[in-house]
Design a protein around this motif. Structure first.
Motif, PDB file in Angstrom:
ATOM      1  N   MET A  21       0.839  -1.190   0.000  1.00 25.58           N
ATOM      2  CA  MET A  21       0.000   0.000   0.000  1.00 25.58           C
ATOM      3  C   MET A  21       0.880   1.248   0.000  1.00 25.58           C
ATOM      4  O   MET A  21       1.988   1.230   0.543  1.00 25.58           O
ATOM      5  CB  MET A  21      -0.891   0.022   1.249  1.00 25.58           C
ATOM      6  N   LEU A  22       0.366   2.319  -0.586  1.00 23.74           N
ATOM      7  CA  LEU A  22       1.043   3.616  -0.588  1.00 23.74           C
ATOM      8  C   LEU A  22       0.363   4.512   0.427  1.00 23.74           C
ATOM      9  O   LEU A  22      -0.843   4.725   0.367  1.00 23.74           O
ATOM     10  CB  LEU A  22       0.984   4.257  -1.976  1.00 23.74           C
ATOM     11  N   SER A  24       0.551   8.142   1.474  1.00 29.11           N
ATOM     12  CA  SER A  24       1.165   9.395   1.047  1.00 29.11           C
ATOM     13  C   SER A  24       1.090  10.501   2.084  1.00 29.11           C
ATOM     14  O   SER A  24       1.864  11.439   2.045  1.00 29.11           O
ATOM     15  CB  SER A  24       0.542   9.872  -0.263  1.00 29.11           C
ATOM     16  N   GLN A  32      -3.463   3.660  -0.506  1.00 26.99           N
ATOM     17  CA  GLN A  32      -3.904   3.098  -1.784  1.00 26.99           C
ATOM     18  C   GLN A  32      -3.026   1.902  -2.133  1.00 26.99           C
ATOM     19  O   GLN A  32      -1.805   1.946  -1.918  1.00 26.99           O
ATOM     20  CB  GLN A  32      -3.793   4.136  -2.896  1.00 26.99           C
ATOM     21  N   ILE A  34      -0.712  -0.508  -4.259  1.00 25.27           N
ATOM     22  CA  ILE A  34       0.194  -0.380  -5.397  1.00 25.27           C
ATOM     23  C   ILE A  34      -0.257  -1.392  -6.436  1.00 25.27           C
ATOM     24  O   ILE A  34      -0.342  -2.582  -6.167  1.00 25.27           O
ATOM     25  CB  ILE A  34       1.660  -0.653  -4.974  1.00 25.27           C
ATOM     26  N   THR A  87      -0.302   3.564  -8.313  1.00 24.85           N
ATOM     27  CA  THR A  87      -1.501   3.210  -7.571  1.00 24.85           C
ATOM     28  C   THR A  87      -2.725   3.069  -8.457  1.00 24.85           C
ATOM     29  O   THR A  87      -3.693   2.473  -8.076  1.00 24.85           O
ATOM     30  CB  THR A  87      -1.822   4.254  -6.478  1.00 24.85           C
ATOM     31  N   TRP A  88      -2.668   3.628  -9.647  1.00 29.76           N
ATOM     32  CA  TRP A  88      -3.667   3.500 -10.697  1.00 29.76           C
ATOM     33  C   TRP A  88      -4.424   4.747 -10.842  1.00 29.76           C
ATOM     34  O   TRP A  88      -5.260   5.304 -10.484  1.00 29.76           O
ATOM     35  CB  TRP A  88      -4.599   2.333 -10.456  1.00 29.76           C
TER      36      TRP A  88
END
Length: 88
Positions: A21-22, A24, A32, A34, A87-88
């Motif tokens: 997961m990211l 931020s 979010q 990855i 993350t898309w």
């Protein structure tokens, strides 16, 4: 700043089935997943220095920018390869 070697060291003890997961903004509710990872085909520039006496660091795609702002001091620029987490 983390480099690939640091990431590999951290992943050594991670559960292989764990979702990546990211995070931020340090709020887990905004994390979010990855979706992919790719090596940027473009070189990036890392610029460090002082602005109004305070340290700063910025990253941008491409060649180092030649101009200096009026408040920038002790500026150093280096081109580096970049690994992108998507993350898309």
């Amino acid at each position: 700043m983390m480099i690939v070697r640091d990431l590999m060291k951290l992943l050594r003890n991670a559960a292989p089935q764990a979702t990546v997961m990211l995070l931020s903004d340090y709020k887990e509710c905004n994390a979010q997943p990855i979706m992919s990872l790719r090596v940027s085909e473009l070189q990036w520039t890392i610029e460090t220095g002082l602005t109004k006496g305070r340290p700063y660091e910025r990253f941008y795609v491409g060649e180092p920018l030649p101009e200096l702002g009026p408040d920038l001091e002790q500026v150093k620029r280096k081109q580096v390869p970049v690994l992108l987490l998507v993350t898309w």
